[in-house]
Each structure stands twice: as C-alpha cells, then as structure tokens.
Write an enzyme that holds these catalytic residues in place. Structure first.
Site, PDB file in Angstrom:
ATOM      1  N   ASN A 117       0.830  -1.205   0.000  1.00 32.44           N
ATOM      2  CA  ASN A 117       0.000   0.000   0.000  1.00 32.44           C
ATOM      3  C   ASN A 117       0.865   1.257   0.000  1.00 32.44           C
ATOM      4  OD1 ASN A 117      -2.846   0.412  -0.096  1.00 32.44           O
ATOM      5  ND2 ASN A 117      -3.107  -0.866   1.715  1.00 32.44           N
ATOM      6  N   ASP A 145      -2.899   3.034   5.211  1.00 31.29           N
ATOM      7  CA  ASP A 145      -3.407   2.551   3.916  1.00 31.29           C
ATOM      8  C   ASP A 145      -2.747   3.364   2.800  1.00 31.29           C
ATOM      9  OD1 ASP A 145      -5.028   1.636   1.759  1.00 31.29           O
ATOM     10  OD2 ASP A 145      -6.666   1.202   3.136  1.00 31.29           O
TER      11      ASP A 145
END
Length: 304
Positions: free
Chosen positions: A159, A209
């Site tokens: 990510n 994230d």
C-alpha cells in the site's frame, strides 16, 4: 483555523486509489468491489463512472494518450479506453499478470502509482480462495515497456507508494504490520535498496493505507479503521506532525488536486467487518479537504 471537510461523492463500497490528472483537472478513482472506475470534475461537480467485469484496484491515465488508462483488474494489469463520461468502457486489453497463484491462494493487485519516468509500480496481497488475506504473500512490482519486474516480497498488503521530490527516496506501506518503510531509490533503474522502518502505528491507531506527499515533503497517510489522516515528517523517523479527524472509519487513500494542488481528496469505504455496519453519508464517501495550509506535488501518469 481547522480544515474544511466536504463530502463530494457518496455511497461507495470501497473507494480507493485517487489520482489527480492535471491536464483534465479531474480526479480519477475506483470503487473496488463495485467494479467501477470513477471521474470527478470539481469545476462542474460532475461525477461519472463506468463498470468493468472484474474488481478494479486502480486507474491511472496513460501519458499523451487521450481516453487511455492503466487499470488493475484482480491480478491483471490492463489498458482500457474510456471517454470519462460513458457508463461503459470501449476496450480492455490485458498487458500482464502478477504471479503468485497456487492451489490455495493467489495474488491480487492493490495500490499502484507511476514514478517520474512513467514507470508503473503495482503492489499485491496474497488472498485465499475464500478472500481472506494471507500474511507475507504480497509483492511489489514495476512495469515498463511490457516487462514486469518484482522488487519486494514477504509483504502482507502492499500500500501507500510515494517518492521524495528529488526521487532519491521511496516510501511504502505494509498495512497489517503496520509500518511505513523507506528505501533508497534509483530512478534510472528502478532499484530499491537500504530498507528502513520510517514510522510505526500502534494497533489502536488503525492501519496505514494510502499515502501521498506534499511540497514540503511531509507524508499524508490514510488510516483505515482510524477515522483519520496523519501528517508525518518524511525526513525524521517516527515524527507525527498533525492529525485530521474524519467522520469515515475506513479511510483508504488520498491525493492532492485542484488548480493549485491544495485540495486533498480522500477516499473511504463502508465494508461490513466483524458485524459492524457502516452507512452513508459518512462512510463510503469521497471527501475534499481544504484549508490544510499545505500543497501537493503533481502525480505522474503512466507510459506504456
């Protein structure tokens, strides 16, 4: 003054991978499990989308090619033709498949971006046939001139890719660990080296994230499960500068946009996890944040 937070697109299952295209002054992003690619034009507040046949993990314009985009479809990197208005794409052409498929598990593409040369960087996660994540089965690839190269392995969920302004540092997130890593980066070869832990979140903070960088080289990190965005110093390890709280729990990614690159666009999801139901308008929404006092740097389109 506190930043202003505005809801601009709502009711996504899992919004992800925002990409600001300077030429068209448009934000492109995906709704992964709705199999939808999206375009938002702030000047007219117009939102359009088209559906594909597979879950889609990212969409990035192809440099110099009108209506062409690189997308991630499950484990395939593909090129599509879309006018940004119609509810269907005109063409889908597979370029490459990531490896990692076995009898009990396979790789699935996740967050991806292009570097300053137009080289695509695409991360994966390992998933069981049931859809559950498998630890340490993800990889990080680059793709250029039709060739797929593997750079990193032993990743849980790849990510949050971004680079320093001089292109000498690369930052990468492994979400479940939950760590932001820093690497030395050679832009001419795409080689990564000298891995270091740059920032670690505690479990109570949620999980890092998507990630972007501003013109002062601060990292901005979406925190899944944490109702927030973190602003982190990219030059000083473990240095948190500030936090922006959001009404969305599942904050997934973010990108700078607008004519002056001072609007922060933030995607979120509304997945039901552990029996917790998340509902619009707070969850599954694309947010626009202004008044942060920061500006971003341009995102690069892909060259294929």
């Amino acid at each position: 003054m506190a930043p202003t937070i505005e809801k601009v697109v709502q009711n996504m299952e899992l919004g992800e991978a925002p990409h600001w295209d300077i030429a068209s002054q448009s934000l492109y992003f995906v709704d992964i499990y709705s199999k939808a690619i999206n375009r938002f034009v702030p000047s007219t507040k117009t939102h359009t989308k088209a559906h594909l046949d597979h879950n889609v993990s990212f969409i990035i314009p192809v440099e110099g090619e009108k209506n062409k985009f690189i997308v991630g479809l499950e484990k395939s990197i593909a090129i599509i033709v879309w006018d940004g208005i119609s509810d269907k794409v005109e063409e889908v052409k597979k370029l490459a498949d990531v490896d990692g498929q076995s009898s009990d598990a396979e790789s699935k593409l996740n967050d991806s971006k292009c570097d300053a040369t137009g080289r695509l960087w695409a991360g994966t996660m390992g998933v069981e046939k049931t859809g559950n994540m498998i630890s340490n089965k993800g990889h990080l690839y680059s793709f250029e001139k039709g060739v797929l190269n593997k750079h990193l392995d032993q990743i849980d969920i790849s990510n949050g890719l971004t680079w320093s302004r001089d292109n000498k540092k690369f930052f990468h997130i492994d979400t479940p660990k939950p760590i932001i890593y820093q690497y030395d980066f050679d832009i001419s070869t795409g080689k990564l080296s000298n891995k270091k832990v740059h920032f670690t979140l505690t479990n109570s903070d949620g999980f890092p994230d998507g990630m972007t960088i501003d013109e002062e080289e601060n990292l901005w990190v979406a925190v899944f499960g944490g109702y927030k965005i973190l602003k982190i110093d990219s030059k000083k390890p473990e240095t948190l500068l500030s936090t922006i709280d959001l009404p969305a729990k599942q904050v997934t990614s973010l990108a700078w946009g607008g004519q002056n690159l001072d609007e922060l666009y933030v995607t979120s999801g509304k997945l039901t996890m552990a029996g917790e139901v998340l509902s619009p308008p707070d969850h599954g929404t694309l947010y626009k944040i202004t008044g942060t006092g920061s500006k971003g740097v341009p995102m690069y389109n892909c060259k294929v």
